[in-house]
Motif scaffolding. Structure first.
Motif, PDB file in Angstrom:
ATOM      1  N   CYS A   1     -65.591  -1.634  -8.142  1.00  0.00           N
ATOM      2  CA  CYS A   1     -66.392  -0.235  -7.887  1.00  0.00           C
ATOM      3  C   CYS A   1     -66.406   1.252  -9.070  1.00  0.00           C
ATOM      4  O   CYS A   1     -64.593   1.617  -9.019  1.00  0.00           O
ATOM      5  CB  CYS A   1     -65.515   0.542  -6.238  1.00  0.00           C
ATOM      6  SG  CYS A   1     -66.370   1.782  -5.453  1.00  0.00           S
ATOM      7  N   PRO A   2     -66.518   2.080  -9.089  1.00  0.00           N
ATOM      8  CA  PRO A   2     -66.481   2.943 -10.614  1.00  0.00           C
ATOM      9  C   PRO A   2     -66.040   4.321  -9.463  1.00  0.00           C
ATOM     10  O   PRO A   2     -65.925   4.874 -10.287  1.00  0.00           O
ATOM     11  CB  PRO A   2     -67.884   3.231 -11.104  1.00  0.00           C
ATOM     12  CG  PRO A   2     -68.824   2.735 -10.044  1.00  0.00           C
ATOM     13  CD  PRO A   2     -68.506   1.804  -8.979  1.00  0.00           C
ATOM     14  N   THR A   3     -66.976   4.347  -8.607  1.00  0.00           N
ATOM     15  CA  THR A   3     -65.820   5.683  -8.259  1.00  0.00           C
ATOM     16  C   THR A   3     -64.729   5.348  -6.129  1.00  0.00           C
ATOM     17  O   THR A   3     -64.525   6.459  -6.427  1.00  0.00           O
ATOM     18  CB  THR A   3     -67.107   6.288  -6.836  1.00  0.00           C
ATOM     19  OG1 THR A   3     -67.470   5.501  -6.477  1.00  0.00           O
ATOM     20  CG2 THR A   3     -68.403   6.997  -8.372  1.00  0.00           C
ATOM     21  N   GLU A   4     -64.140   4.180  -6.625  1.00  0.00           N
ATOM     22  CA  GLU A   4     -63.159   3.964  -6.271  1.00  0.00           C
ATOM     23  C   GLU A   4     -63.831   4.526  -4.510  1.00  0.00           C
ATOM     24  O   GLU A   4     -63.287   4.953  -3.421  1.00  0.00           O
ATOM     25  CB  GLU A   4     -61.817   5.135  -5.734  1.00  0.00           C
ATOM     26  CG  GLU A   4     -60.943   5.018  -7.327  1.00  0.00           C
ATOM     27  CD  GLU A   4     -61.434   6.367  -7.686  1.00  0.00           C
ATOM     28  OE1 GLU A   4     -61.695   7.105  -7.771  1.00  0.00           O
ATOM     29  OE2 GLU A   4     -62.059   5.529  -9.259  1.00  0.00           O
ATOM     30  N   ALA A   5     -65.234   4.078  -4.007  1.00  0.00           N
ATOM     31  CA  ALA A   5     -65.859   4.592  -3.451  1.00  0.00           C
ATOM     32  C   ALA A   5     -65.183   3.479  -1.588  1.00  0.00           C
ATOM     33  O   ALA A   5     -64.842   3.533  -1.146  1.00  0.00           O
ATOM     34  CB  ALA A   5     -66.875   4.038  -2.202  1.00  0.00           C
ATOM     35  N   ILE A   6     -64.918   1.819  -1.987  1.00  0.00           N
ATOM     36  CA  ILE A   6     -64.305   0.945  -1.040  1.00  0.00           C
ATOM     37  C   ILE A   6     -63.168   1.113  -1.703  1.00  0.00           C
ATOM     38  O   ILE A   6     -62.778   0.345  -2.624  1.00  0.00           O
ATOM     39  CB  ILE A   6     -65.793  -0.014  -1.252  1.00  0.00           C
ATOM     40  CG1 ILE A   6     -65.046  -1.476  -0.263  1.00  0.00           C
ATOM     41  CG2 ILE A   6     -65.473  -1.014  -2.318  1.00  0.00           C
ATOM     42  CD1 ILE A   6     -66.454  -2.311   0.082  1.00  0.00           C
TER      43      ILE A   6
END
Lengths: 218, 398
Positions: free
Chosen positions: A105-110
């Motif tokens: 995940c590139p945005t640390e969303a999960i």
């Protein structure tokens, strides 16, 4: 007495403390890197982190993640930027909790909580939708009726850190490279595998919330 | 009249006597069932203790109702019969195992003489003059239950288990019976009531002098080992060796029929321990309340059963301890122990204790008789063992 010493062994155990964990009644502290069920994080301003890029779905070896992105509505954006996760579903009958989605995940969303005790009686319940995965307005994981929660199960969810930093550079160990979470801010990172105080360890406890070192070096 | 030994039947049989007999039967049956329920819970708890676990603790206080819950569950499960089974024998076998287990318990004296509604009677279901023979007969019939269950299942693992069971129970029947004779020689009677009376409480020295455990120590130990082997309990449970035989003779059994086998297995164990208490530990004998009259209810109804159950509890704890400590014997180890050690030891012990008992009755000089018997015992034992093939020779023959 060698032949009969076994009787002494069994009798001695009677006076020793029990090792049984009374599981559903009392939950013992989870291991620090337990992989449990996922949450979808939000930024401190309430925006969702997921941008619907489907990298997690692509990397998933069990093919249990289903993501569809959509353009943000211009007047009421769900996530910062252009796109957001319009559909996000994880099938926990297939998930193997390998955490590759978290790494991708590139945005640390999960990220993964440490919740491991969730049992469903219907297959439909096993497919978690975005409403169930997304953290609530306080930034905590939503507790569903069939999940067995204790408070330490989502304590370090957002600031999960690898033993080394992203890209494998050991000098980033223990530094927060992750964005802040709704309700938690920057959480202290998990300590790495390197022992504290050894040579080359330039990261102290106080630096845990220091801004990330220049990532543009690479 | 076979049952005439009980004073209840001395004055003829009328309605009250019949009622008392029926009541005793029901009470004994209920007692044995309760003992089984309690023992299975007790066993699981003690083994859990010995393995640093907690054991069943959900059903009822401390989990005492766990066995009941298991029984109810089994009762409502589907009873299935394999296609290739011999249906009649398959249905019959569980009862052939359970009924003798219960019958054998009926000869065990739980207390002394009590009076019910003006009738004197023993606190024991039946008093048979040949009581111990009843026990041997019952344990012989119990073997049929196991054997027919394995045969009638029409399946190979139960058959192998049944063959093992028959071989094991036949082998140990000999040592078992001879060990019993060790106690009978001391008591001079086959009736359990007479055996218990011969061990009556005389004073604090009684456990060492009057109870047969010490005078017939070898027979006592052989009896315990053989009784565990007779009932197929660990460490002699290779009849049900899961790793080799799935479940042994009861593999094809489900539901209530399986439960009956399970019940019979533990009934047998409890019965054997009760018989051991009767033969060697004085049965209900123990100190009563001396300041009360000897026919006070506390001294007739309460104390003898209490002593009986205390002794029974000790033996049952021992069986659980064995179960928790010892690994299962190999088949050849089992047969070696039975045929090469227990039977000859029991035989020699019967001969030796026979001489000693006669010597006591005739007033022969003990200083001469005891060493002579000991020398003879060891000489015959050594001669017998010299006749056995050494292990390496035995392998050549095999």
């Amino acid at each position: 007495m060698g032949r009969f010493s076994g009787f002494g062994v069994t009798l001695r155990q009677v006076f020793r403390p029990r090792v049984t964990e009374r599981f559903p009644g009392e939950l013992s502290p989870p291991p620090p890197r337990l992989h449990g069920r996922h949450v979808l994080g939000r930024y401190p301003d309430g925006m969702e982190k997921c941008i619907g890029c489907e990298l997690c779905a692509g990397v998933c070896p069990a093919r249990c993640i289903h993501v569809r992105g959509a353009d943000n509505p211009p007047d009421a954006p769900v996530a910062p930027g252009e796109r957001y996760g319009f559909v996000y579903e994880i099938n926990y009958l297939r998930c193997i909790h390998c955490d590759l989605c978290v790494e991708a995940c590139p945005t640390e969303a999960i990220t993964e909580t440490k919740l491991f005790a969730f049992s469903f009686t219907r297959r439909a319940d096993a497919i978690y939708t975005k409403e169930e995965l997304l953290v609530d307005d306080d930034g905590r994981a939503r507790r569903l009726p069939w999940e067995l929660w204790s408070d330490d199960l989502d304590a370090h969810t957002g600031a999960w850190m690898r033993a080394t930093s992203p890209g494998g550079d050991a000098s980033y160990e223990g530094r927060v490279l992750w964005s802040a979470d709704l309700g938690f801010g920057h959480r202290p990172p998990e300590q790495g595998q390197r022992r504290r105080g050894t040579a080359g360890d330039d990261v102290g406890d106080g630096e845990a919330e220091a801004p990330a070192p220049a990532a543009e070096e690479r | 009249m076979v049952l005439g030994a009980d004073p209840l039947l001395a004055d003829g049989v009328d309605g009250t006597v019949l009622l008392i007999v029926v009541g005793k039967t029901v009470a004994t049956f209920a007692l044995l069932l309760l003992l089984v329920l309690f023992y299975i819970w007790f066993m699981r708890k003690v083994i859990a203790d010995m393995q640093n676990r907690i054991g069943p603790d959900q059903a009822g206080p401390y989990g005492v109702l766990q066995t009941l819950a298991d029984g109810i569950k089994l009762f409502f499960k589907e009873p299935s019969i394999p296609d290739r089974a011999d249906r009649t024998l398959f249905r019959l076998a569980p009862y052939l195992a359970a009924v003798p287990a219960f019958l054998a318990f009926s000869i065990v004296p739980i207390g002394g003489e009590v009076s019910i509604a003006g009738h004197r009677t023993y606190l024991q279901l039946v008093e048979v003059p040949v009581g111990i023979l009843v026990l041997l007969a019952c344990s012989g019939i119990g073997l049929y239950g196991v054997m027919l269950a394995g045969w009638a299942s029409g399946s190979k693992y139960p058959l192998i288990g049944a063959v093992r069971a028959s071989a094991q129970m036949l082998s140990y029947e000999a040592a078992f019976s001879l060990a019993i004779v060790g106690a009978l020689v001391q008591a001079g009677s086959l009736s359990t009531r007479d055996i218990v009376d011969a061990q009556a409480w005389q004073g604090p020295a009684s456990p060492f002098t009057d109870w047969f455990a010490v005078p017939a120590l070898v027979a006592f130990v052989i009896f315990l080992i053989a009784a565990i082997a007779e009932t197929n309990h660990p460490p002699f449970d290779l009849v049900e060796a899961e790793q080799e035989l799935v479940g042994g003779f009861n593999t094809e059994y489900t539901g209530i029929r399986f439960a009956i086998f399970y019940l019979a297995e533990f009934m047998n164990l409890i019965t054997m321990c009760a018989i051991a208490v009767t033969l060697f530990l004085g049965g209900p004998s123990g100190p009563g309340f001396g300041f009360l009259a000897s026919d006070h209810p506390l001294n007739t109804w309460v104390m003898p059963p209490v002593w009986f159950f205390v002794k029974l509890g000790f033996l049952l704890y021992g069986t659980v301890w064995l179960r928790a400590s010892l690994p299962r014997l190999r088949y050849d180890q089992l047969m070696n122990l039975g045929w090469k050690w227990l039977i000859e030891l029991a035989f020699l012990w019967v001969a030796a204790s026979g001489v000693i008992v006669v010597a006591r009755e005739q007033g022969w000089n003990r200083l001469v008789v005891v060493p002579a018997v000991a020398v003879g015992f060891l000489a015959v034992l050594g001669a017998l063992r010299a006749c056995f093939p050494r292990p390496d020779e035995a392998e050549e023959w095999a």
